[in-house]
Design a protein around this motif. Sequence first.
Motif, PDB file in Angstrom:
ATOM      1  N   GLU A 196       0.892  -1.075  -0.275  1.00 50.30           N
ATOM      2  CA  GLU A 196      -0.185  -0.041  -0.030  1.00 50.30           C
ATOM      3  C   GLU A 196       1.001   1.087   0.143  1.00 50.30           C
ATOM      4  OE1 GLU A 196      -2.682  -0.363   3.563  1.00 50.30           O
ATOM      5  OE2 GLU A 196      -3.600  -1.985   2.253  1.00 50.30           O
ATOM      6  N   ALA A 197       1.786   1.167   0.948  1.00 49.78           N
ATOM      7  CA  ALA A 197       2.437   2.135   1.037  1.00 49.78           C
ATOM      8  C   ALA A 197       3.412   2.810  -0.427  1.00 49.78           C
ATOM      9  CB  ALA A 197       3.640   2.408   1.947  1.00 49.78           C
ATOM     10  N   ILE A 234       6.286   5.681   3.714  1.00 49.52           N
ATOM     11  CA  ILE A 234       6.573   6.200   2.431  1.00 49.52           C
ATOM     12  C   ILE A 234       7.748   7.658   2.588  1.00 49.52           C
ATOM     13  CG2 ILE A 234       5.166   8.389   1.490  1.00 49.52           C
ATOM     14  CD1 ILE A 234       2.624   6.671   1.493  1.00 49.52           C
ATOM     15  N   SER A 254      -2.782  -4.348  -7.815  1.00 44.35           N
ATOM     16  CA  SER A 254      -2.152  -3.133  -7.359  1.00 44.35           C
ATOM     17  C   SER A 254      -2.498  -2.350  -8.699  1.00 44.35           C
ATOM     18  CB  SER A 254      -1.879  -3.693  -6.812  1.00 44.35           C
ATOM     19  OG  SER A 254      -0.335  -2.483  -6.996  1.00 44.35           O
ATOM     20  N   GLU A 273       2.395   1.863  -3.395  1.00 44.46           N
ATOM     21  CA  GLU A 273       1.413   2.291  -4.203  1.00 44.46           C
ATOM     22  C   GLU A 273       1.579   3.759  -3.854  1.00 44.46           C
ATOM     23  OE1 GLU A 273      -1.698  -1.261  -4.204  1.00 44.46           O
ATOM     24  OE2 GLU A 273      -1.983   0.188  -3.210  1.00 44.46           O
ATOM     25  N   LYS A 274       1.479   3.553  -2.613  1.00 43.93           N
ATOM     26  CA  LYS A 274       1.419   6.085  -2.428  1.00 43.93           C
ATOM     27  C   LYS A 274       2.392   6.277  -3.392  1.00 43.93           C
ATOM     28  CE  LYS A 274      -2.411   5.303   0.035  1.00 43.93           C
ATOM     29  NZ  LYS A 274      -2.767   5.340   1.745  1.00 43.93           N
ATOM     30  N   VAL A 275       3.378   6.068  -3.086  1.00 46.68           N
ATOM     31  CA  VAL A 275       4.976   6.366  -2.983  1.00 46.68           C
ATOM     32  C   VAL A 275       5.413   6.483  -4.624  1.00 46.68           C
ATOM     33  CG1 VAL A 275       6.359   4.756  -2.509  1.00 46.68           C
ATOM     34  CG2 VAL A 275       7.064   7.270  -1.768  1.00 46.68           C
ATOM     35  N   TYR A 276       4.710   5.573  -5.533  1.00 49.71           N
ATOM     36  CA  TYR A 276       5.459   5.639  -6.865  1.00 49.71           C
ATOM     37  C   TYR A 276       5.558   6.817  -7.738  1.00 49.71           C
ATOM     38  CZ  TYR A 276       6.310   2.763 -10.623  1.00 49.71           C
ATOM     39  OH  TYR A 276       7.261   2.693 -12.447  1.00 49.71           O
ATOM     40  N   THR A 314       0.953   4.510   7.248  1.00 51.75           N
ATOM     41  CA  THR A 314       1.203   4.298   6.091  1.00 51.75           C
ATOM     42  C   THR A 314       2.120   5.047   5.290  1.00 51.75           C
ATOM     43  OG1 THR A 314      -0.382   3.311   4.917  1.00 51.75           O
ATOM     44  CG2 THR A 314       0.318   3.928   3.689  1.00 51.75           C
ATOM     45  N   ASN A 315       1.827   6.880   5.977  1.00 51.03           N
ATOM     46  CA  ASN A 315       2.721   7.512   5.653  1.00 51.03           C
ATOM     47  C   ASN A 315       4.638   7.705   6.371  1.00 51.03           C
ATOM     48  OD1 ASN A 315       0.266   8.415   4.240  1.00 51.03           O
ATOM     49  ND2 ASN A 315      -0.116   9.738   6.268  1.00 51.03           N
ATOM     50  N   ASN A 371       5.443   9.867  -7.249  1.00 50.42           N
ATOM     51  CA  ASN A 371       6.948  10.588  -6.633  1.00 50.42           C
ATOM     52  C   ASN A 371       8.473   9.904  -6.066  1.00 50.42           C
ATOM     53  OD1 ASN A 371       4.827  11.982  -6.099  1.00 50.42           O
ATOM     54  ND2 ASN A 371       3.526  11.176  -4.293  1.00 50.42           N
TER      55      ASN A 371
END
Length: 387
Positions: free
Chosen positions: A232-233, A345, A267, A235-238, A341-342, A240
């Motif tokens: 999940e992390a 990230i 995903s 996915e969100k950071v990818y 998660t943050n 950036n």
Amino acid sequence: MNIGIDIRPMMTSPRTGVGEYTFELLDAVFKIDQNNQYFLYYNASKQTSTNLPTWNQPNVHYVITHYPNKLFNSAIKLLSRPRLDKIISKKCNLTNGLDCFYSPNLNFVSLSSKTKYILTIHDLSFEFFPEFFSKKQILWHGAVNPKKQCQRADTILAPSENTKRDIMNYYKIEEKKIKVIYPGLSPIFNSINNEQLSTNKESVKQKYNLPNHYILFLGTIEPRKNIVGLIEAFEKVYSNLPIPHHLIIAGANGWSNKEIFNRAAYSPIKDHIKFIGYINSEDKPALYSNASLFIYPSFYEGFGFPALEAMAMGAPVITSNRSSLLEVAGDAAYLINPLQTNSIIQAILDILNKPELRARLIKKGRERAQLFSWEKAAKEWITTITN
């Protein structure tokens, strides 16, 4: 002294983390101690000796029984028979019997009252996080009865102060009965030279079809390792990341991992998430060394070998700020809250975007890894056993 050792943890193929711990500890012990007599016991209804290492020292002896495992375990559970020290003494003609018996992990064990029992408890994850275990595993731990075994043991060995505290607090075992012996780092991470590593890095890259840039996780594929949270992390950071990376997830299949594989399969960036399976020991140094960073966001560990191994090979490490991982990492890793998660990230972005932080973690990681030695652990173990 006549010392019995339960080597059943090394019978699985591939070896688990406990199996590797058992092998490395005993290998170091047998290189040091030529005086005490060691009797390595295992039970196998079928031929499994090919999974076991062979030590040829004259003071090391193998003892095998061939009982059907279910019947054998049930007899020990219900009848406290057979007594393992009696089996060894009879098969090896030991007039005075065993002085002590060592179990490197929980298992079905029954001993005579006069035989001292030394037991390693790696962690109490099965007590604190039963939701991370299968029904079969929960039943197995119930049958083995860890608390009763701790009460029976004359000495309990723990791989960390965190595990020691857990045993004291949860099982109400007195502190003087528990000794912490930190595990070591496998020689494979110290003996490889730069030229060989460079060659291995290229061959490992080809063997596992690895991309040029990747973030690495290595560990058993199971819920406790927080792999879903890592995906999940990622996915969100990818989007950036300063340059595109893959997430490489390495390790043998554990249990209750269907959700992990499904999470990756569905995903939105599934093409950048890759499972490469069990990694042979000889491939690990290059795999770590090739990684942009290593991340180990586990919810709970008794020690946490992969974080230490990655440090030894110069990979900056991100790991959890809980359980024994704090002890292993010290100030040589970027610590995160595995529930946030943050937090994961931010750690990834900081390491990939801040060269000074990255260089500092690499330097401190290499220094930290050198503090853990199997030779040191073996000497402490021998002193504990013989005293």
